[in-house]
Scaffold this active site. Structure first.
Site, mmCIF file in Angstrom:
data_model
loop_
_atom_site.group_PDB
_atom_site.id
_atom_site.type_symbol
_atom_site.label_atom_id
_atom_site.label_comp_id
_atom_site.label_asym_id
_atom_site.label_seq_id
_atom_site.Cartn_x
_atom_site.Cartn_y
_atom_site.Cartn_z
ATOM 1 N N LYS A 22 0.831 -1.207 0.000
ATOM 2 C CA LYS A 22 0.000 0.000 0.000
ATOM 3 C C LYS A 22 0.862 1.252 0.000
ATOM 4 C CE LYS A 22 -1.403 2.028 3.692
ATOM 5 N NZ LYS A 22 -2.056 2.604 4.897
ATOM 6 N N ASN A 23 1.904 1.260 0.825
ATOM 7 C CA ASN A 23 2.714 2.467 0.982
ATOM 8 C C ASN A 23 3.621 2.735 -0.212
ATOM 9 O OD1 ASN A 23 1.571 3.072 3.453
ATOM 10 N ND2 ASN A 23 3.147 1.997 4.625
ATOM 11 N N ARG A 92 -3.832 10.210 5.315
ATOM 12 C CA ARG A 92 -2.758 11.200 5.299
ATOM 13 C C ARG A 92 -2.000 11.210 3.979
ATOM 14 N NH1 ARG A 92 -2.699 12.857 10.555
ATOM 15 N NH2 ARG A 92 -1.052 14.360 10.192
ATOM 16 N N CYS A 116 -4.594 7.684 10.346
ATOM 17 C CA CYS A 116 -4.403 7.143 11.692
ATOM 18 C C CYS A 116 -4.043 8.243 12.682
ATOM 19 C CB CYS A 116 -3.283 6.101 11.692
ATOM 20 S SG CYS A 116 -3.707 4.565 10.871
ATOM 21 N N ASP A 304 5.782 0.362 11.955
ATOM 22 C CA ASP A 304 4.534 -0.278 11.551
ATOM 23 C C ASP A 304 4.441 -1.741 11.980
ATOM 24 O OD1 ASP A 304 3.431 1.971 10.478
ATOM 25 O OD2 ASP A 304 3.778 1.442 8.388
ATOM 26 N N VAL A 326 9.670 6.824 16.443
ATOM 27 C CA VAL A 326 9.258 7.396 15.156
ATOM 28 C C VAL A 326 7.998 8.242 15.301
ATOM 29 C CG1 VAL A 326 8.583 6.884 12.777
ATOM 30 C CG2 VAL A 326 10.357 5.499 13.908
#
EC number: 2.5.1.7
Length: 417
Positions: A22-23, A92, A116, A304, A326
């Protein structure tokens, strides 16, 4: 609203095919805005965030064929330069249209993003970089408005590595006048994937995967056909699932070099990790050793996967310290894990996890994407029934999660409340 019901306590065994990342897919879809004509992207996952990005790009005038797997995008006629709040509020990554729009059209108006709720994740790094490239940027009524006749190459330094900022400015710099240097750039594999796509379009990007990226601007980019890399976070989630349930899973289609930090920690925790051509085998040994985790930008341990790893440490032998460097506010899953019997204390940006041997099923609530994954893993390991509500968080980042876990032997189902 849907919820997921899990009957836990069963070792997971079998094979799971990893979906596209996805990213990586989100910025690569946004990169189509830099070109005229049909771009073709393969291995696009079927996720809520992908569908939201599709709607966002279509609202700008992009013609899109296909919804997942292989999709085609044509940004030949952009009819709108505003990304509205209604589309941006849930994700985002919507800010990623800012750089391409300003670079190609000289103007963009993008709502401040949502997604998120795990910390500030400020867009000020994106804005500062665009200003240094000659854009006039103002914040007005919840929107970022940026204008530039043509962006100029610049020597940029990010105060902290920012994945979205690196991606946004890489795309903007591809059509800028002159050379742009991005220093303290993020190094994630998804950035390398985007750079490969941009270079396929005719851009001149070098250094992706290091902390200094050089982009020599060109006058025009052309459409490209490209593949999305496998999702390292999804792969890591299934690897941890093997450990937390004492199972044995063959993870197909993952890229081992993207998983180095996780693999090292899983081996330290007592798991067996065996690479093979096309994937890896992840097997639990029945006993989980505690390990300490500190999240860091890539190539460090990924933030993540922190929540998923915490579920595993909750049933490990001994004490583990998990430090989040992070993002702030990324321990919102702790209270829910404690409802299942986990022994966790928060001290600043660290969680002290004392293994309890076994968790008990309970009704729990997802608070964000990766926290929801950690609760699924906890439910798979727990004795009894776990009911997870607010599962729309999961749908943002995990393709066919119930189907994939069911194929591994899990008793997991989705029901409508």
């Amino acid at each position: 609203m849907d919820k997921i019901v899990i009957e836990g306590g069963k070792p997971l065994r079998g094979e799971v095919k990893i979906s596209g990342a996805k990213n990586a897919a989100l910025p690569i879809m946004a990169s189509a805005l830099l070109t005229e004509g049909w771009n073709t992207f393969h291995n696009i996952p079927d996720l809520m965030d992908i569908r939201t990005t599709r709607k966002l790009l279509q609202s700008l005038g992009v013609v899109i064929e296909g919804t997942s797997g292989t999709i085609r995008l044509n940004a030949g006629e952009i009819s709108n330069i505003e990304a509205s709040y209604d589309l941006v509020k849930t994700m985002r990554a919507s800010i990623l249209v800012l750089g391409p729009l300003v670079a190609r059209l000289g103007i963009a108006r993008v709502s401040l993003p949502g997604g998120c709720a795990i910390g500030a994740r400020p867009v000020n790094l994106h804005i500062k970089a665009l200003q240094e490239m000659g854009a006039e940027v103002i914040l007005k009524e919840g929107y970022v408005e940026a204008r530039a006749k043509r962006l100029k190459g610049a020597n940029l330094y990010f105060d902290m590595p920012t994945v979205g900022g690196t991606e946004n400015i890489m795309m903007a710099a591809a059509l800028a006048d002159g050379v742009t240097l991005l220093k303290n750039a993020a190094r994630e594999p998804e950035i390398v994937n985007l750079a490969e796509v941009l270079n396929g379009m005719g851009a001149k990007v070098s250094g992706a995967g290091t902390d200094v990226i050089r982009v020599e601007g060109v006058e025009r980019l052309h459409p490209v056909e490209a593949d999305i890399i496998p999702d390292r976070i999804e792969a890591g989630t299934y690897m941890i699932a093997a450990g937390v349930t004492g199972g044995d899973i063959r993870v197909l289609g993952c890229c081992l070099s993207h998983l180095d930090a996780l693999i090292e920690k899983l081996i330290d925790a007592g798991m067996t990790i065996e690479p093979f051509d096309g994937g890896l085998r992840a097997a639990g040994t029945g006993t989980i050793r505690s390990v300490d985790i500190t999240t860091l930008p890539h190539p460090g341990f990924p933030t993540d996967l922190q929540a998923q790893m915490m579920s595993m440490m909750a049933v490990a032998e001994g004490l583990s310290v998990m430090t989040e460097t992070v993002f702030e506010n990324r321990f919102m899953h702790v209270g829910e894990l404690m409802r299942m019997g986990a022994d966790i204390q928060i001290q600043g940006n660290s969680a002290i996890v004392k293994g309890v041997g076994a968790l008990k099923g309970a009704p729990v609530m997802a608070t964000d994407l990766r926290a929801s994954a950690s609760l699924v893993l906890a439910g798979l390991a727990a004795r009894g029934t776990t009911e997870l509500s607010r599962v729309y968080h999961l749908d943002r980042g995990y393709e066919e999660l119930e189907k994939k876990f069911s194929a591994l032997g899990a008793e997991i189902r989705r029901i409508s409340e």
